[in-house]
Design an enzyme around this catalytic site. Structure first.
Site, PDB file in Angstrom:
ATOM      1  N   SER A   1      14.863   7.412   3.438  1.00 46.82           N
ATOM      2  CA  SER A   1      15.972   6.644   2.874  1.00 46.82           C
ATOM      3  C   SER A   1      17.125   7.577   2.485  1.00 46.82           C
ATOM      4  O   SER A   1      17.707   8.221   3.345  1.00 46.82           O
ATOM      5  CB  SER A   1      15.466   5.804   1.699  1.00 46.82           C
ATOM      6  OG  SER A   1      16.407   4.815   1.339  1.00 46.82           O
TER       7      SER A   1
ATOM      8  N   ASP B   1      13.488  -3.898   7.800  1.00 50.32           N
ATOM      9  CA  ASP B   1      14.016  -3.200   6.629  1.00 50.32           C
ATOM     10  C   ASP B   1      15.180  -3.991   6.030  1.00 50.32           C
ATOM     11  O   ASP B   1      16.210  -4.171   6.674  1.00 50.32           O
ATOM     12  CB  ASP B   1      14.481  -1.799   7.037  1.00 50.32           C
ATOM     13  CG  ASP B   1      14.745  -0.878   5.855  1.00 50.32           C
ATOM     14  OD1 ASP B   1      15.191  -1.377   4.808  1.00 50.32           O
ATOM     15  OD2 ASP B   1      14.494   0.325   5.980  1.00 50.32           O
TER      16      ASP B   1
ATOM     17  N   HIS C   1      11.090  -1.551   4.292  1.00 50.06           N
ATOM     18  CA  HIS C   1      11.594  -0.236   3.865  1.00 50.06           C
ATOM     19  C   HIS C   1      10.419   0.558   3.316  1.00 50.06           C
ATOM     20  O   HIS C   1      10.237   0.672   2.102  1.00 50.06           O
ATOM     21  CB  HIS C   1      12.689  -0.431   2.812  1.00 50.06           C
ATOM     22  CG  HIS C   1      13.528   0.786   2.572  1.00 50.06           C
ATOM     23  ND1 HIS C   1      14.305   1.357   3.556  1.00 50.06           N
ATOM     24  CD2 HIS C   1      13.707   1.548   1.461  1.00 50.06           C
ATOM     25  CE1 HIS C   1      14.941   2.396   3.062  1.00 50.06           C
ATOM     26  NE2 HIS C   1      14.589   2.535   1.794  1.00 50.06           N
TER      27      HIS C   1
END
Length: 222
Positions: A117, A171, A202
């Site tokens: 991320s 996601d 995610h």
């Protein structure tokens, strides 16, 4: 500039390779320790894993709540509103960790920068600008920040660096379209990108860990 606090794990007494793993927003260095322990890297030799803790800062999109973050998230649009000052500062801090691994005797081409991320964003931003050839860059569930600056700022030393990029099709935090745009921009610029996508949100899945392990064994082959 002081070095970031880190957690370290070694698979042996004489590490000849280092993997620096950058966590995501609101997490810390502990986040990816269990996943690193699942990687089968015995054939690579002794490896040092470095898990830094990002600084704490108020995060705008979360109402100014103070948490660990590599840079501020100013809004849902990750392209038009970027915290360039925060990105630049974290780039320097991550590059300093690479420098330290080299000072400890690990050559740059045996150092991999990886992240999830926000950590993916910092891995791509820092690795592509680093002035010595790295072993590889692994970006999980993230994107390339300041993408419009890449052509002017990328260092020639890492023009051929192998890149592992993986993302979940569902996601909801960083839509896969953003990651695909990053992949396509990197490939258009001539980078060697190994792309994977998975039926997940995610997060990280077992198949992804298997693929990442195989890629690491390849790029860190002695």
């Amino acid at each position: 500039m002081s070095l970031l606090e880190t957690i370290e794990l070694q698979s042996g007494d004489a590490p000849g390779a280092s993997i620096i793993v950058l966590h995501g927003l609101g997490a810390d260095g502990n986040d990816f320790v269990p996943i690193a322990q699942e990687l089968d890297l015995g054939e690579v030799g002794d490896v040092r894993f470095v898990f830094p803790h990002a600084p704490t800062m108020p995060v705008t999109i979360n109402g100014g709540y103070v948490m660990r973050a590599w840079y501020d998230i100013l809004g849902a649009d990750l392209v038009r509103r970027e915290d360039e000052a925060g990105l630049r500062q974290s780039q320097q801090q991550v590059a300093a960790l690479i420098d330290r691994e080299r000072e400890r005797g690990v050559p740059a081409h045996r150092i991999v920068l990886a992240g999830f991320s926000q950590g993916c964003a910092m891995s791509l931003m820092t690795g592509l600008r680093y002035p010595e050839r790295l072993g590889g860059i692994a970006g999980l569930s993230g994107y390339l920040p300041l993408a419009d600056r890449l052509a002017a700022e990328a260092h020639d030393a890492n023009r051929l660096v192998p890149i592992f990029q993986a993302h979940g099709r569902s996601d909801g935090v960083i839509p896969i379209a953003r990651a695909i745009a990053t992949r396509d921009a990197l490939k258009a610029a001539g980078y060697d990108v190994e792309w994977h996508e998975y039926p997940m949100q995610h997060s990280v899945c077992p198949e992804e860990i298997t693929h990442l392990g195989a890629w690491l064994r390849k790029v860190l082959a002695r």
